[in-house]
Structure formats: C-alpha cells, structure tokens
Scaffold this active site. Structure first.
Site, PDB file in Angstrom:
ATOM      1  N   PRO A  65       0.898  -1.159   0.033  1.00 26.56           N
ATOM      2  CA  PRO A  65       0.038   0.094   0.095  1.00 26.56           C
ATOM      3  C   PRO A  65       0.869   1.301  -0.128  1.00 26.56           C
ATOM      4  CG  PRO A  65      -0.514  -1.438   1.763  1.00 26.56           C
ATOM      5  CD  PRO A  65       0.707  -1.925   1.124  1.00 26.56           C
ATOM      6  N   HIS A  66       0.513   2.097  -0.821  1.00 26.19           N
ATOM      7  CA  HIS A  66       1.525   3.443  -0.802  1.00 26.19           C
ATOM      8  C   HIS A  66       0.412   4.604  -1.471  1.00 26.19           C
ATOM      9  CE1 HIS A  66       1.241   1.581  -4.884  1.00 26.19           C
ATOM     10  NE2 HIS A  66       1.315   2.868  -5.633  1.00 26.19           N
TER      11      HIS A  66
END
Length: 151
Positions: A65-66
């Site tokens: 996740p970014h």
C-alpha cells in the site's frame, strides 16, 4: 537504494491481526501516522484512494500500500507481518502475509518507484521469503529482510 533509510527497525510490526483489507488499511494508517507524525485520517484517505485504483497486493503474499502525502520530504515505510494472512485481492490470489507501507511526498513518485523496485528485488532474492516466514520477532524480520546474506 538503501532500504534501511526508508524502513527503520522501529517501524517493523509482527503478529498484527486484522480481518479484512480495509481494516488492515485502517491499522496501517494508524501506525504510519503515529510513526511519522502525520494525520491518521489523511493517511487513510490517501491509502484508500490508491487502493480503489487497483489492488496493491503484488503477489507471493506481499502487498505494498502506498500513497503521496502532502508535506512529506522523503519516502518513509513500514513493514508489517500479519498474524493471519489477509485477502488483499492480490494479482495471484495468494493472501497477504506482509505489507510494506510506502509514503512519499507529492513530488516523489520517482522515489517511490525506486523503493518499490528495491523491495521487489529483495523479495526475489533466493531464500528471503522462506527466511522471513521463520522469523518470530520484529528485530528478526528486519534483520532477515535487510541482510545481504541469507543462510
């Protein structure tokens, strides 16, 4: 790319329990906000917005996740090992054991790609995932992931 400047030992968490991807994102947002002095709701909105574009479950039990976060000046990261794999809707349908949360400044998308590539190279190194599965503590996990040699 020196990942030890992005993910610090105190930003590694082991045995984290969460029932769903969306709860995992909430928990990851909370941890990131605490570690990096950010607003939790802002981090959650950014991670949710990115996840709605398509899964960050890259396969082989890993999700990344970014998101870009206003005001961040350099990439920062967390490494989390879930107590029980979470369905991140990964491209290979393998439940996620590890999440690498990456946050970067709005102008740092190139930095993010370099960090993601470094993580991917590390995970493709023979024996790394197997060794990671055998760790029992955050210190062990960090040491195995960052090590140049896997026994």
């Amino acid at each position: 790319m020196d990942l030890s400047t992005i993910i610090l030992p105190e930003h590694v968490f082991v045995g984290v329990s969460t029932p769903t991807k969306w709860r995992a994102l909430q928990m990851l947002s909370s941890k990131a906000a605490h570690c990096f002095g950010l607003d939790e709701a802002m981090v959650m909105r950014a991670l949710e917005t990115r996840e709605k574009l398509g899964t960050t479950g890259i396969g082989n039990g890993v999700a990344v996740p970014h998101a870009a976060i206003a005001g961040m000046t350099r990439p920062r990261g967390l490494m989390v090992h879930f107590a029980h794999p979470v369905d991140f809707e990964a491209i290979d349908d393998v439940p996620t054991e590890w999440a690498f949360v990456l946050l970067f400044g709005e102008g740092g998308r190139g930095d993010y790609l370099n960090v993601l590539a470094a993580i991917a190279r590390r995970l493709r190194t023979e024996g790394v995932l197997t060794a990671m599965r055998q760790t029992k503590s955050a210190d062990e996990l960090y040491s195995v992931f960052m090590s140049d040699t896997i026994c």
